[in-house]
Design a protein around this motif. Structure first.
Motif, PDB file in Angstrom:
ATOM      1  N   LEU A   1       0.912  -1.308  -0.398  1.00 44.12           N
ATOM      2  CA  LEU A   1       0.138  -0.255   0.052  1.00 44.12           C
ATOM      3  C   LEU A   1       1.086   1.649   0.241  1.00 44.12           C
ATOM      4  N   GLU A   2       2.086   1.317   0.756  1.00 47.84           N
ATOM      5  CA  GLU A   2       2.641   2.685   0.447  1.00 47.84           C
ATOM      6  C   GLU A   2       3.209   3.293  -1.043  1.00 47.84           C
TER       7      GLU A   2
ATOM      8  N   ARG B   1       2.210   1.843  -3.592  1.00 48.26           N
ATOM      9  CA  ARG B   1       0.952   2.615  -4.262  1.00 48.26           C
ATOM     10  C   ARG B   1       0.953   3.959  -4.179  1.00 48.26           C
ATOM     11  N   LYS B   2       0.423   4.468  -3.285  1.00 44.63           N
ATOM     12  CA  LYS B   2       0.399   5.380  -2.390  1.00 44.63           C
ATOM     13  C   LYS B   2       1.686   6.245  -3.185  1.00 44.63           C
ATOM     14  N   ARG B   3       2.693   5.979  -2.803  1.00 43.37           N
ATOM     15  CA  ARG B   3       3.877   6.585  -3.764  1.00 43.37           C
ATOM     16  C   ARG B   3       4.109   6.646  -5.751  1.00 43.37           C
TER      17      ARG B   3
ATOM     18  N   LEU C   1       1.190   6.925  -7.357  1.00 44.33           N
ATOM     19  CA  LEU C   1       0.084   7.818  -7.741  1.00 44.33           C
ATOM     20  C   LEU C   1       0.991   9.023  -7.096  1.00 44.33           C
ATOM     21  N   GLU C   2       1.351   9.425  -6.280  1.00 47.04           N
ATOM     22  CA  GLU C   2       2.133  10.739  -5.985  1.00 47.04           C
ATOM     23  C   GLU C   2       2.847  10.412  -6.925  1.00 47.04           C
TER      24      GLU C   2
ATOM     25  N   LEU D   1      -7.253   4.418  -5.841  1.00 45.96           N
ATOM     26  CA  LEU D   1      -6.646   4.764  -4.982  1.00 45.96           C
ATOM     27  C   LEU D   1      -6.422   6.502  -6.108  1.00 45.96           C
ATOM     28  N   ASP D   2      -7.212   6.105  -7.089  1.00 45.84           N
ATOM     29  CA  ASP D   2      -6.544   7.000  -7.983  1.00 45.84           C
ATOM     30  C   ASP D   2      -7.490   8.221  -7.941  1.00 45.84           C
TER      31      ASP D   2
END
Length: 480
Positions: free
Chosen positions: A270-271, A273-275, A277-278, A309-310
């Motif tokens: 998850l971490e 994935r968020k990165r 997208l950032e 998450l987008d």
């Protein structure tokens, strides 16, 4: 091959084969100068002795229809029926110079061997017949009325199916979607082809995982793209590698398979994935998320896709029913910005005038029914059983020779061979013993890996398949 010699005929088998080939030569299927199948492979396909094929080729040679070239095999005569003085198309040169590249020789070999009924198939990335939804399809076709117009439909695909896919995305993948932003495709591979052809130009730089399924696809080279690699570990890619590649090469697009990745089964945490997208939002780099396996999570937990998450419209989401329902249904989709979807739909219409309504109807009826959840539950349980059985067989027979990454979903298992072996020779030895798989180099730069697929193989074949591979591997290591 559909044709087989008639064993009850009074005509000798070799003469039947000679006549069959002569007919194909005369109607242009085998033009002048074309190589005929090797004696060994042709004999295997027809279920005859090699000497029978030799006799058939000699028969044709006696009539001047073929030539026997030392070291090159048998080819159709270059002067057949006086054609040497005539100009005929050079088909051999044309097939070599087309802009759309063929699959690698190794992949063509694997595909050919996989069709052999005597081979245990650990290569094909599809479900076995007992895991597909065939029984539900039969019920749909027998008990439900088909009242759709059998003609060209909407360029983006049938509206009812797109509405059902939108509901499916929200319920099963937590992705809010509307039918107007969905394009129905002939599986995920056509989706990737449309994206590459319509949204990128020759010379553009893209990032793909290493290893990855995308690495095995010639479509990137065919389109003249420069593909740069993102190393994958057991947690997926390192997002900061995207930054480094972008600074060096101005990456135009990133292709990711974050959920139970093909081939190594990794799951992007998850971490990360968020990165991803950032980074995508900061640099304006679109992400193509290829998601065939998220619904196979063995613990039945919700798997957060990148698209779920987008928040900025950075992700084009690609998925299909191929790996969870049936590959032959040929139903996939792309979800993304409506302007992009309309552009891709326009290209798809130029290629095939849109999808066939019949598989769309079946997919719509099945996806919108309670049977889909029932099927998914059965699929997961069966895949867990197969996964455990292949892991046990690997540990039991090869614990001293390989390291295995045990997946928590999907249909593939990725293994590292500790010894340094020639992978082409190992594949050859395995095929000789009756099992086929995909060597790791097909998917990337890492050497000494193999991918076994347990989705298609029957449960009772798993142990003997690994035993045959183990014999092949030991035959290689004994020689060292």
């Amino acid at each position: 091959m559909d044709w087989k010699p008639d064993r009850e005929s009074q005509l000798p088998v070799y003469k039947q084969i000679a006549q069959y080939l002569e007919q194909r030569i005369s109607n242009g299927e085998f033009p002048s100068g074309t190589p005929l199948p090797s004696e060994r492979l042709f004999a295997k396909e027809l279920g005859v002795n090699r000497s029978t094929i030799v006799a058939a080729y000699e028969e044709l040679h006696g009539f001047g229809i073929v030539e026997r070239l030392q070291g090159k095999g048998t080819i159709v005569s270059r002067n057949i029926w006086g054609r040497q003085s005539k100009r005929i198309p050079n088909w051999g040169k044309l097939i070599e110079t087309g802009s759309f590249l063929p699959n690698t020789a190794m992949m063509r070999t694997i595909r050919k061997e996989s069709s052999d009924v005597d081979i245990i198939d650990l290569a094909s990335g599809e479900l076995s017949p007992d895991l597909s939804a065939s029984q539900y399809f039969r019920e749909i076709m027998s008990n439900q009325d088909f009242n759709y117009h059998v003609g060209y439909d909407h360029p983006q695909g049938n509206v009812k199916l797109r509405e059902t896919i939108a509901k499916h995305l929200k319920e099963f993948r937590t992705i809010p979607a509307t039918s107007s932003s969905i394009l129905v495709t002939s599986g995920a591979q056509q989706a990737l082809y449309l994206i590459v052809q319509c949204l990128l130009q020759p010379g553009d730089a893209v990032a793909i995982e290493d290893p990855s399924y995308c690495y095995s696809l010639p479509l990137f080279k065919s389109a003249g793209l420069r593909a740069f690699l993102l190393p994958v570990d057991d947690q997926g890619i390192n997002p900061d590698d995207i930054v480094q590649l972008h600074k060096q090469h101005r990456i135009k697009m990133v292709f990711l398979n974050p959920n139970f990745q093909n081939p190594n089964g990794s799951f992007l945490n998850l971490e990360r994935r968020k990165r991803v997208l950032e980074i995508s939002s900061y640099y304006g780099i679109p992400i193509i998320e290829d998601d065939p396996y998220s619904l196979t999570a063995f613990d039945q937990s919700h798997v957060p896709t990148l698209k779920s998450l987008d928040q900025n419209g950075s992700v084009l989401y690609v998925s299909s029913l191929s790996k969870i329902v049936a590959s032959g249904l040929r139903i996939g989709w792309i979800f993304g910005p409506q302007t992009v979807i309309e552009r891709l739909a326009d290209a798809k219409q130029q290629i095939d005038f849109g999808h066939s309504i019949i598989p769309e109807w079946i997919a719509n009826q099945f996806l919108s029914s309670d049977d889909f959840s029932t099927h998914l539950h059965h699929l997961r349980e069966s895949l867990i059983f197969k996964r455990d059985k292949i892991v046990f067989s690997l540990y039991d027979q090869l614990s001293d020779q390989i390291d295995t990454l045990v997946p928590e979903g999907g249909i593939h298992i990725w293994c590292k061979i500790r010894a340094d072996v020639n992978e082409q020779q190992l594949l050859k030895e395995a095929i000789k013993r009756g099992v086929v798989y995909v060597p790791g180099s097909v998917f990337g730069t890492q050497k000494g890996y193999v991918r076994f697929t347990y989705g298609r193989v029957q449960e009772e074949q798993i142990e003997p398949a690994i035993s045959r591979f183990a014999d092949a591997l030991r035959s290689m290591t004994r020689d060292k």
